[in-house]
Each structure stands twice: as structure tokens, then as C-alpha cells.
Scaffold this motif. Structure first.
Motif, mmCIF file in Angstrom:
data_model
loop_
_atom_site.group_PDB
_atom_site.id
_atom_site.type_symbol
_atom_site.label_atom_id
_atom_site.label_comp_id
_atom_site.label_asym_id
_atom_site.label_seq_id
_atom_site.Cartn_x
_atom_site.Cartn_y
_atom_site.Cartn_z
ATOM 1 N N GLY A 152 -52.060 24.672 -88.788
ATOM 2 C CA GLY A 152 -50.690 24.892 -89.239
ATOM 3 C C GLY A 152 -49.873 23.636 -89.468
ATOM 4 O O GLY A 152 -48.685 23.723 -89.773
ATOM 5 N N TYR A 197 -47.082 34.031 -99.181
ATOM 6 C CA TYR A 197 -48.280 33.754 -99.976
ATOM 7 C C TYR A 197 -47.943 33.038 -101.270
ATOM 8 O O TYR A 197 -48.770 32.313 -101.830
ATOM 9 C CB TYR A 197 -49.055 35.039 -100.284
ATOM 10 C CG TYR A 197 -48.422 35.906 -101.363
ATOM 11 C CD1 TYR A 197 -48.646 35.653 -102.712
ATOM 12 C CD2 TYR A 197 -47.603 36.985 -101.025
ATOM 13 C CE1 TYR A 197 -48.065 36.434 -103.693
ATOM 14 C CE2 TYR A 197 -47.029 37.777 -101.997
ATOM 15 C CZ TYR A 197 -47.250 37.488 -103.328
ATOM 16 O OH TYR A 197 -46.665 38.260 -104.301
ATOM 17 N N THR A 247 -58.874 26.948 -95.171
ATOM 18 C CA THR A 247 -57.434 27.162 -95.044
ATOM 19 C C THR A 247 -57.175 28.602 -94.619
ATOM 20 O O THR A 247 -58.071 29.446 -94.603
ATOM 21 C CB THR A 247 -56.704 26.883 -96.363
ATOM 22 O OG1 THR A 247 -57.216 27.769 -97.390
ATOM 23 C CG2 THR A 247 -56.877 25.434 -96.789
ATOM 24 N N VAL A 287 -39.917 28.138 -99.419
ATOM 25 C CA VAL A 287 -39.996 27.197 -98.303
ATOM 26 C C VAL A 287 -38.607 26.810 -97.807
ATOM 27 O O VAL A 287 -37.704 26.527 -98.611
ATOM 28 C CB VAL A 287 -40.760 25.925 -98.730
ATOM 29 C CG1 VAL A 287 -40.736 24.881 -97.628
ATOM 30 C CG2 VAL A 287 -42.196 26.282 -99.110
ATOM 31 N N VAL A 292 -49.221 22.229 -95.053
ATOM 32 C CA VAL A 292 -49.044 23.332 -95.998
ATOM 33 C C VAL A 292 -49.326 22.805 -97.394
ATOM 34 O O VAL A 292 -48.946 21.675 -97.738
ATOM 35 C CB VAL A 292 -47.614 23.917 -95.913
ATOM 36 C CG1 VAL A 292 -47.362 24.930 -97.027
ATOM 37 C CG2 VAL A 292 -47.389 24.570 -94.550
ATOM 38 N N TYR A 318 -49.383 29.474 -101.739
ATOM 39 C CA TYR A 318 -49.382 28.640 -100.536
ATOM 40 C C TYR A 318 -50.616 28.899 -99.677
ATOM 41 O O TYR A 318 -51.054 30.044 -99.507
ATOM 42 C CB TYR A 318 -48.137 28.914 -99.695
ATOM 43 C CG TYR A 318 -46.842 28.565 -100.390
ATOM 44 C CD1 TYR A 318 -46.373 27.253 -100.406
ATOM 45 C CD2 TYR A 318 -46.092 29.550 -101.044
ATOM 46 C CE1 TYR A 318 -45.188 26.926 -101.058
ATOM 47 C CE2 TYR A 318 -44.905 29.234 -101.686
ATOM 48 C CZ TYR A 318 -44.467 27.914 -101.694
ATOM 49 O OH TYR A 318 -43.291 27.597 -102.344
ATOM 50 N N THR A 319 -51.157 27.822 -99.120
ATOM 51 C CA THR A 319 -52.167 27.903 -98.066
ATOM 52 C C THR A 319 -51.766 26.912 -96.975
ATOM 53 O O THR A 319 -50.869 26.084 -97.177
ATOM 54 C CB THR A 319 -53.584 27.546 -98.591
ATOM 55 O OG1 THR A 319 -53.586 26.173 -99.028
ATOM 56 C CG2 THR A 319 -53.999 28.455 -99.727
ATOM 57 N N GLN A 320 -52.418 27.000 -95.834
ATOM 58 C CA GLN A 320 -52.144 26.042 -94.765
ATOM 59 C C GLN A 320 -53.434 25.706 -94.026
ATOM 60 O O GLN A 320 -54.400 26.470 -94.046
ATOM 61 C CB GLN A 320 -51.112 26.591 -93.779
ATOM 62 C CG GLN A 320 -51.567 27.802 -92.987
ATOM 63 C CD GLN A 320 -50.550 28.222 -91.934
ATOM 64 O OE1 GLN A 320 -49.781 27.416 -91.435
ATOM 65 N NE2 GLN A 320 -50.539 29.516 -91.602
ATOM 66 N N TRP A 358 -50.375 31.086 -95.552
ATOM 67 C CA TRP A 358 -49.132 30.628 -94.942
ATOM 68 C C TRP A 358 -48.195 31.812 -94.738
ATOM 69 O O TRP A 358 -48.546 32.957 -95.020
ATOM 70 C CB TRP A 358 -48.495 29.544 -95.825
ATOM 71 C CG TRP A 358 -47.336 28.854 -95.162
ATOM 72 C CD1 TRP A 358 -47.351 28.198 -93.976
ATOM 73 C CD2 TRP A 358 -45.995 28.806 -95.638
ATOM 74 N NE1 TRP A 358 -46.096 27.709 -93.675
ATOM 75 C CE2 TRP A 358 -45.240 28.073 -94.684
ATOM 76 C CE3 TRP A 358 -45.346 29.294 -96.772
ATOM 77 C CZ2 TRP A 358 -43.874 27.830 -94.841
ATOM 78 C CZ3 TRP A 358 -44.004 29.049 -96.934
ATOM 79 C CH2 TRP A 358 -43.274 28.317 -95.963
ATOM 80 N N LYS A 359 -47.014 31.535 -94.244
ATOM 81 C CA LYS A 359 -46.041 32.593 -93.930
ATOM 82 C C LYS A 359 -45.628 33.363 -95.177
ATOM 83 O O LYS A 359 -45.291 34.552 -95.092
ATOM 84 C CB LYS A 359 -44.816 31.974 -93.263
ATOM 85 C CG LYS A 359 -45.142 31.284 -91.939
ATOM 86 C CD LYS A 359 -43.937 30.535 -91.397
ATOM 87 C CE LYS A 359 -44.295 29.770 -90.128
ATOM 88 N NZ LYS A 359 -43.140 28.996 -89.595
#
Length: 493
Positions: free
Chosen positions: A412, A376, A370, A432, A415, A406-408, A373-374
Motif C-alpha cells: 500500500g 478502481y 499489484t 485521489v 499507488v 488505479y492499482t497499488q 486501490w481504494k
């Protein structure tokens, strides 16, 4: 004569290193070395490795892995213990423990299978700590595990077993400090412990130039004999002259080219440039997501890195929460365990490793391969800034279901929102914002069949309805991964 023989070997190794460097692509200068990709894809994907402080210092099983230093510091608790149990450190020096280190319960294959089941993607030992004792078949020093103590090539056995399980290997080096202050108490108050030319090598009682060359030769031996995928350095690397550090890096990277493998160099503080190495935080983490991949080395216990007879082990949830927080911030965890001198990994440590492995079996999709994400994460628990200086505060952190990380997926499209506790009611993801939800939009709880109900309000706020699951039927313990697919998502402002 033995001391002279090892000095000649060191000279021969220096000539060999020089010849090899002259024929390869990487040159021993920072500009040339900057062409190295410091964090290859496999490393970014790995997320979890295991290493272990296991050496002569585990024999007394008291204090910490700094026993060889502290036993010579008059007035120190370890010094008092040593005098009470073993006698005068000048007569019963650290080298007296070496032949007591026997490893009848060590089984490299069993250890490797344990690490694999834990979820580690790479593993390996502290190849040499500050004490100057090498865990491999060395010609650079007589103080090695083949010639003395266990009479086994511990690094060799482990390397073979770990690779047989499909994992990468790591060898960590802490030996710069061996010369720089580790035995100053012996020199000052117990000089008789240094009995002869051979003990002088263990205690690094030699000219600086000779030590620096031995430092380099030991690395070259491990590179040539075991081809580690990661070489990791502890603090005090900055005390080694720059030219030696550059020679090491060029030698390692050129060797890796001949193996056709992407390797990694990890260091602390600012001991090597970041454009050719990875930053490590000891017992601490980044306060927010970092642009570059980083590592944290932390231990399974609340204190010593090596086994002691009073070692206290962390509960599993602390290990899981630190892993999730690290991965969400673009980091990788190097988890230390503490085997006993005889080669047995204690049951309380095995239990944590087993429970971590069970958690990874359910949630690995949200961890391995992973990317950050935008945002953390979110929640009331805040990690301190200041790195190792704040390691005590990191140890005290307790997360809850209100803390989310968060991870993605790499592409992308997916999520993962990971709650650091089981939410007792609906989750409203504060970080989110849903820009759109397609026909295939879905929320799933990893380890639980089916999809979960969700709502999106006029502001794009996503609320997930929790399934009715009895406590005994939860998919895992410690943290829970919610998989979001089919959404176009953005981070809340």
C-alpha cells in the motif's frame, strides 16, 4: 473391439480415482473442498496468461471453432460452405478432418518464448474443445493428437516448453458440451456421419453415464500426466452431475498436495462454488472492483476464437486497455490467440503480442503483483453490466486519456494512476485526495527519467504536470503509468 477396450480403460480409471480419493485429505463434497484456497498468491500476482483455440476445427478455417456443430445444421452458413467445399456432411463428417490436421510449423519452445516475451505468467492450450478431440496422449479416447492427426503429444510438448520458460501452465476444458447438444444436427439430419463405434466416441453418442465417466477420466489423465497449475472450464459444466464435479475437484486438489503446489480451478456462471474456484467472465469484465479475484477470457480477434481465413485482429490498444481495466478491478486476463492448423501463429497476431510485451516491459511494475486501490478508476468511459450478454458493447469501448485506472503495491505504499491515453495537459486525479505529502513524496512516469512536478490544493486534489516529451519519445504507447510514492492518499468521496 476398440470401443470395448476404451470402455474397459474408463472403468479402470474410475476405480483408480475412487481409490485415490479415499486416501487423501480433500473429500468429494463442497464442505471439504471449501478448505481450498481458490486464489493463491502467485495467481493473484500473475495478471496475464495466454491460451489458444487450436484443434481439428482450425483445418477448415471457416466460421469459428463451432464448425463441427454448425456444419451439421441445415441452412446454417457453415453447413452451406461445407456442402459446397467438401460435400454432404453425412458422407464427409467432422472426423474426416482429423487426419488432415498436421502441424509441421509447430515449435513448442518458440511458442513458449513468445508467450514469455509478451508478459504472460502462465500459458497453455485448449486441451479439448466441444468437438471431443484431445490434445494429449489419451487412453480415455482414441480421438487424441498422439493416435490421430498430428501424431504428437501437443499438451506434453507445450507443458514442458512453458515450464522451461519459468511460467505456470493452464489446461482448459470445454468438453462437457460434447455430449450436451453439440452434435444434435448430425443426429437429426446426418446420422450416417457416425460411421462406427469409434466415431460414436468423438460425437459422444453413448449413454450419459458412460460420457460422464469419460469426462472425468480425461481430466484425471491430464492431472496425472501433466500436472497443470490451472484447470479452466467453459460453460455447460453445470450439465455434468454434481458428484462428478466433486470427484474431479477432490482428485485435482489431492494430487496438487502431493506435488506441493497451489493450483487454481476456474469456471463460468455458477458451475462450481466460489469458495473453491475462480469466476470467469467471457469477453466481458466486472463493472467495478470485486472483492474476490476473477478472470476474463478474451480473444485477440474481433470474432472467432480459432483461426479462420477471414479473422480480424484487434489493435494493440484495445488489448492493453482491457488488461489495465481488468487488473484495476482485481481481475486477471486470459488472452486467447488463434494459431493456424499447421502450427503457425500469424504475423498480425504476433505483432499485437510483441507490442503488448513492449508495453509490459515499461509498465509491468504497475500491473504484476499489484492489488486494487481504494478507487478502481475514473473517467467518461463506463463498462456495461451484464457480462457476456454485453460482450458486443465491451468490444466497442474506446478509452481516452481522461480514463484513469488505479492499482497499488501489496504493502500500500505506492499507488499507480494509469491513463488510457497520453494526457496533452496537466492531469487532475479526480478520485485521489492527498491527506499528507512527506519530504520524499514524488510522482514519476514509468519509462521516463526523473520526477514530475505536482500540486496539491487545499482540498487535497492532486494535479500532475505533464513533461514536455515529443510524440516519438513517449515511453510507450496505449496507456501511461504514473507512480505516486511518499503520499498518504485516500479516495475522494
Amino acid at each position: 473391439m476398440r470401443h470395448i477396450a476404451f470402455a474397459l480403460m474408463t472403468f479402470a480409471a474410475a476405480v483408480s480415482i475412487s481409490n485415490r480419493l479415499s486416501a487423501q485429505d480433500f473429500k468429494p463434497d463442497w464442505q471439504s473442498l471449501a478448505a481450498h484456497d481458490e486464489a493463491p498468491e502467485w495467481f493473484k500476482d500473475s495478471k496475464l496468461g495466454i491460451y489458444f483455440h487450436w484443434g481439428v476445427y482450425a483445418v477448415p478455417a471457416y466460421g469459428s471453432e463451432w464448425y463441427p456443430r454448425n456444419m451439421f445444421l441445415k441452412g446454417h452458413q457453415v453447413n452451406k460452405h461445407h456442402v459446397d467445399v467438401y460435400g454432404d456432411p453425412g458422407k464427409y463428417g467432422y472426423h474426416c478432418f482429423v487426419d488432415q490436421w498436421q502441424t509441421p510449423e509447430f515449435d513448442a519452445t518458440e511458442w513458449a518464448k513468445l508467450f514469455k516475451a509478451t508478459g504472460a505468467r502462465f500459458a497453455g492450450p485448449v486441451a479439448e474443445h466441444h468437438d471431443g478431440f484431445s490434445l494429449w496422449d489419451s487412453q480415455a479416447t482414441p480421438w487424441n493428437s498422439v493416435d490421430k492427426g498430428p501424431k504428437r503429444d501437443l499438451l506434453g510438448e507445450l507443458t514442458e516448453a512453458i515450464r522451461a520458460e519459468g511460467m505456470k501452465t493452464i489446461a482448459t476444458f470445454h468438453h462437457a458440451r460434447n455430449f450436451y447438444g453439440h452434435f444434435e444436427g448430425m443426429v437429426k439430419d446426418y446420422p450416417s456421419a457416425n460411421e462406427n463405434d469409434e466415431t460414436a466416441i468423438l460425437y459422444a453418442q453413448m449413454p450419459a453415464e458412460q460420457f460422464h465417466q469419460m469426462w472425468l477420466d480425461k481430466l484425471a489423465e491430464v492431472i496425472d500426466q501433466y500436472q497443470p497449475d490451472i484447470i479452466w472450464f467453459d460453460s455447460w459444466l453445470d450439465r455434468i452431475p454434481e458428484s462428478y464435479r466433486q470427484e474431479f475437484a477432490a482428485y485435482y486438489l489431492n494430487a496438487a498436495k502431493t506435488w506441493d503446489r497451489d493450483v487454481v480451478i476456474v469456471r463460468k456462471q455458477e458451475d462450481l462454488p466460489l469458495d473453491m474456484s475462480v469466476l470467469d467472465h467471457e469477453k466481458s469484465r466486472e463493472p467495478r472492483a470485486a472483492e474476490k479475484v476473477w478472470m476474463t477470457d478474451d480473444t485477440i480477434s474481433t470474432g472467432s476464437w480459432c483461426y479462420t481465413d477471414s479473422l480480424k485482429i484487434k489493435p494493440t490498444h484495445k488489448v492493453v486497455h482491457a488488461l489495465v481495466d481488468t487488473v484495476a478491478k482485481n481481475g486477471i486476463v486470459l488472452l486467447n490467440i488463434s494459431p493456424m492448423a499447421n502450427g503457425r501463429i500469424p504475423d498480425d497476431q504476433r505483432q499485437v503480442l510483441a507490442e503488448l510485451g513492449e508495453w509490459m516491459d515499461v509498465n509491468g511494475e504497475a500491473i504484476y503483483a499489484t492489488r486494487p486501490w481504494k478507487a478502481y478508476g475514473e473517467g467518461p468511459t463506463v463498462e456495461p453490466e451484464g457480462g457476456f450478454k454485453k460482450h458486443g458493447e465491451f468490444l466497442k469501448l474506446e478509452y481516452s486519456a481522461a480514463d484513469v485506472r488505479y492499482t497499488q503495491s501489496k504493502d500500500g505504499t505506492t499507488v499507480y494512476a494509469i491513463t488510457l491515453g497520453w494526457p496533452e495537459s496537466a492531469i487532475q486525479l479526480q478520485s485521489v485526495r492527498v491527506k499528507s505529502a512527506g519530504d520524499q513524496a514524488a510522482v514519476q512516469l514509468l519509462g521516463h527519467d526523473g520526477t514530475l512536478a505536482y500540486e496539491v490544493d487545499d482540498q487535497g486534489q492532486l494535479t500532475i504536470q505533464m513533461p514536455a516529451i515529443a510524440a516519438d519519445d513517449l515511453p510507450c504507447d496505449c496507456a501511461y503509468s504514473f507512480k505516486l510514492t511518499g503520499f498518504e492518499l485516500d479516495a475522494a468521496e
